[in-house]
Scaffold this motif. Structure first.
Motif, PDB file in Angstrom:
ATOM      1  N   ASN A   8     -18.994   1.523 -11.922  1.00 41.42           N
ATOM      2  CA  ASN A   8     -18.160   2.004 -10.810  1.00 41.42           C
ATOM      3  C   ASN A   8     -16.701   1.636 -10.997  1.00 41.42           C
ATOM      4  O   ASN A   8     -15.806   2.456 -10.804  1.00 41.42           O
ATOM      5  N   SER A   9     -16.452   0.385 -11.353  1.00 39.27           N
ATOM      6  CA  SER A   9     -15.084  -0.081 -11.604  1.00 39.27           C
ATOM      7  C   SER A   9     -15.148  -1.402 -12.349  1.00 39.27           C
ATOM      8  O   SER A   9     -16.162  -2.115 -12.283  1.00 39.27           O
ATOM      9  N   THR A  37     -15.157   3.885 -16.605  1.00 38.34           N
ATOM     10  CA  THR A  37     -15.289   4.104 -15.162  1.00 38.34           C
ATOM     11  C   THR A  37     -15.115   5.590 -14.844  1.00 38.34           C
ATOM     12  O   THR A  37     -14.762   6.385 -15.729  1.00 38.34           O
ATOM     13  N   ASP A  39     -12.787   7.174 -13.669  1.00 38.77           N
ATOM     14  CA  ASP A  39     -11.422   7.644 -13.922  1.00 38.77           C
ATOM     15  C   ASP A  39     -11.157   7.994 -15.386  1.00 38.77           C
ATOM     16  O   ASP A  39     -10.105   8.556 -15.699  1.00 38.77           O
ATOM     17  N   ASP A  97     -19.731   4.694  -4.204  1.00 35.82           N
ATOM     18  CA  ASP A  97     -18.535   5.535  -4.175  1.00 35.82           C
ATOM     19  C   ASP A  97     -18.605   6.624  -3.103  1.00 35.82           C
ATOM     20  O   ASP A  97     -17.635   7.352  -2.899  1.00 35.82           O
ATOM     21  N   ASP A  99     -18.562   6.838   0.145  1.00 31.35           N
ATOM     22  CA  ASP A  99     -17.689   6.848   1.322  1.00 31.35           C
ATOM     23  C   ASP A  99     -16.212   7.055   0.974  1.00 31.35           C
ATOM     24  O   ASP A  99     -15.550   7.927   1.531  1.00 31.35           O
ATOM     25  N   GLU A 100     -15.709   6.259   0.041  1.00 31.53           N
ATOM     26  CA  GLU A 100     -14.272   6.264  -0.213  1.00 31.53           C
ATOM     27  C   GLU A 100     -13.846   7.076  -1.436  1.00 31.53           C
ATOM     28  O   GLU A 100     -12.688   7.429  -1.564  1.00 31.53           O
ATOM     29  N   ARG A 101     -14.800   7.355  -2.336  1.00 24.24           N
ATOM     30  CA  ARG A 101     -14.463   8.125  -3.539  1.00 24.24           C
ATOM     31  C   ARG A 101     -15.575   9.147  -3.802  1.00 24.24           C
ATOM     32  O   ARG A 101     -16.257   9.094  -4.826  1.00 24.24           O
ATOM     33  N   TRP A 103     -15.547  12.005  -4.820  1.00 21.95           N
ATOM     34  CA  TRP A 103     -15.376  12.752  -6.071  1.00 21.95           C
ATOM     35  C   TRP A 103     -16.031  12.041  -7.253  1.00 21.95           C
ATOM     36  O   TRP A 103     -16.391  12.668  -8.261  1.00 21.95           O
ATOM     37  N   ALA A 104     -16.205  10.709  -7.135  1.00 23.42           N
ATOM     38  CA  ALA A 104     -16.711   9.914  -8.258  1.00 23.42           C
ATOM     39  C   ALA A 104     -18.236   9.876  -8.332  1.00 23.42           C
ATOM     40  O   ALA A 104     -18.793   9.459  -9.353  1.00 23.42           O
TER      41      ALA A 104
END
Length: 347
Positions: A8-9, A37, A39, A97, A99-101, A103-104
């Motif tokens: 995730n990160s 990740t 990104d 991811d 809730d806040e991301r 797209w991920a």
């Protein structure tokens, strides 16, 4: 061999994670590892696929804390063509991811497919992971190993289901992990039922499962690799997750405790029942959460607990996982695309 761990990160990685144990075992066996990740993928106009990977500090440390500290200290990324990666190990938790991301959530499965097309062994198989983004995947397994289950957003349906279950129900979101928003409901007469519905339904569809009395002692996390129980020197990769006092959740993240467990013939029978589909889906490394003769969940994204096992039994199961990947890469080098990714993932 170079293994890329998709997470995730970097910031959310922790020393006690199974991914950390796998990475350290890979390095100890002489392999290169890197972290990727959501990104970090790049698809160029010439159709080449690259990753902007974080390379852990080259130190040969076996200390988990030092390894993660070094990983987080890396500020630069190396751009690597996926053709120079042997294994892409998808170890992210999509629910983290959601809730806040948003797209991920699907990035691992989407770019994992592209990596497969370019000859990279990708585990677990991304096509199957795309269908397993929530607990609905569990419903595809035999009814005999599943608790009585209702999936709905209708509170009337859920209330009727609660009335039909004399031992009560476990209510939780269809999507999610780590024991978040998991409640035991004894009956429709509970005073805080509306508040529970409100808390859980805010995350979408709900799962209501008939309560299993044996769950009071916690559940058993049993690892499967290539569809079969992970075992070394007579020890199974399994431990009991005991809930904290007053807790219904046994998740380690929810203050559950890991203890030794004797793997029974009943547990092995349950594992054998789900094996055919896991193999067909290319699910290389999986964690089953077992209570009695039933499975509460099948963890196909980031099954955790290998380090707990190593402490409990003094057995390094992570080495077995990396060794299995070595064999698969060797097969890929010999056979190329003749063997599909899903088949190779559980071969």
């Amino acid at each position: 061999m170079r293994i890329a761990f998709f997470v995730n990160s970097i910031e959310s990685e922790a020393p006690y994670y199974t991914t950390t144990s796998l990475a350290l075992s890979a390095r100890a066996r002489g392999h290169d590892v890197c972290y990727v990740t959501p990104d970090d993928f790049v698809l160029r106009p010439d159709d080449s696929l690259l990753v902007r990977a974080v390379i852990p500090h080259p130190s040969k440390t076996k200390d988990q804390d030092a390894f993660i500290a070094g990983l987080r200290a890396e500020v630069s990324k190396e751009t690597i063509d996926v053709s120079n990666i042997d294994v892409l190990f998808l170890r992210n938790d999509p629910s983290e991811d959601a809730d806040e991301r948003a797209w991920a959530v699907n990035v691992g499965a989407m770019f994992g497919r592209l990596a497969v097309e370019r000859g990279v062994l990708t585990v677990n198989d991304p096509n199957a992971l795309a269908t397993a983004q929530n607990k609905l995947y569990f419903q595809d397994f035999p009814e005999s190993v599943r608790p009585t289950t209702l999936i709905s957003k209708s509170l009337d349906e859920i209330r009727s289901f609660i009335d039909s279950q004399k031992r009560g129900v476990i209510l939780k979101p269809l999507q999610g992990s780590g024991g978040k928003h998991v409640f035991k409901i004894k009956s429709n007469k509970e005073s805080n039922l509306n508040q529970i519905f409100e808390a859980v339904s805010g995350e979408g569809y709900l799962i209501a499962q008939g309560y299993l009395p044996d769950a009071v002692e916690g559940d058993v996390r049993l690892f499967l690799m290539n569809g079969r129980p992970l075992e070394k020197d007579g020890a199974y990769a399994a431990f009991r997750r005991v809930p904290a006092k007053g807790e219904v959740r046994s998740n380690i993240r929810a203050s559950g405790t890991a203890t030794k467990v004797k793997v029974t013939a009943e547990m092995l029978s349950v594992a054998e029942m789900v094996r055919p589909k896991l193999v067909a889906d290319g699910m290389f490394l999986v964690g089953l959460d077992i209570v009695g003769a039933k499975i509460l969940e099948i963890n196909v994204f980031t099954p955790g607990g290998l380090q707990n096992l190593e402490k409990l039994y003094d057995v390094n199961f992570s080495d077995l996982v990396i060794e299995a990947l070595e064999k698969k890469v060797s097969i890929r080098q010999s056979y190329g695309a003749q063997i599909t990714n899903a088949t190779l993932a559980t071969l």
